[in-house]
Design a protein around this motif. Sequence first.
Motif, PDB file in Angstrom:
ATOM      1  N   THR A  40       0.836  -1.204   0.000  1.00 21.58           N
ATOM      2  CA  THR A  40       0.000   0.000   0.000  1.00 21.58           C
ATOM      3  C   THR A  40       0.868   1.250   0.000  1.00 21.58           C
ATOM      4  OG1 THR A  40      -1.787  -1.138   1.140  1.00 21.58           O
ATOM      5  CG2 THR A  40      -1.782   1.268   1.263  1.00 21.58           C
TER       6      THR A  40
ATOM      7  N   SER B  64       2.586   1.715  -3.375  1.00 20.41           N
ATOM      8  CA  SER B  64       1.635   2.256  -4.343  1.00 20.41           C
ATOM      9  C   SER B  64       1.455   3.759  -4.150  1.00 20.41           C
ATOM     10  CB  SER B  64       0.293   1.539  -4.198  1.00 20.41           C
ATOM     11  OG  SER B  64      -0.665   2.118  -5.042  1.00 20.41           O
TER      12      SER B  64
ATOM     13  N   SER C 219       4.572   5.576  -5.484  1.00 20.12           N
ATOM     14  CA  SER C 219       4.566   5.539  -6.946  1.00 20.12           C
ATOM     15  C   SER C 219       3.558   6.536  -7.514  1.00 20.12           C
ATOM     16  CB  SER C 219       4.243   4.117  -7.414  1.00 20.12           C
ATOM     17  OG  SER C 219       4.205   4.057  -8.801  1.00 20.12           O
ATOM     18  N   SER C 220       2.383   6.570  -6.936  1.00 19.25           N
ATOM     19  CA  SER C 220       1.340   7.480  -7.405  1.00 19.25           C
ATOM     20  C   SER C 220       1.754   8.939  -7.201  1.00 19.25           C
ATOM     21  CB  SER C 220       0.035   7.193  -6.665  1.00 19.25           C
ATOM     22  OG  SER C 220      -0.970   8.077  -7.065  1.00 19.25           O
TER      23      SER C 220
END
Length: 88
Positions: A42, A45, A48-49
């Motif tokens: 999580t 992610s 990265s976002s």
Amino acid sequence: MTLEPSTDNTRRIANRLRRAHGQLGALISAVENGGHCRDVITQLSAVSSALDRAGFAIVSAAMKECLAEGDDSELSVEELEKLFLTLS
């Protein structure tokens, strides 16, 4: 194209990168301390976002600047397209 330090857009991009920096620190700590797999993924992610959004904001600013300058732009349409595609 250069990012001018005094613009609102540059401040927003820098804030996104600071957020990603904090998330990356939390991710590293979770990995080093044996964090739960779900939490690590999580956090990965989220980092990265945040980086993707910052990258898209930078390319968007370059595109706006390129359109405003017309033929006098530092970046060609092809170069902008290549920058955009490197983010995907």
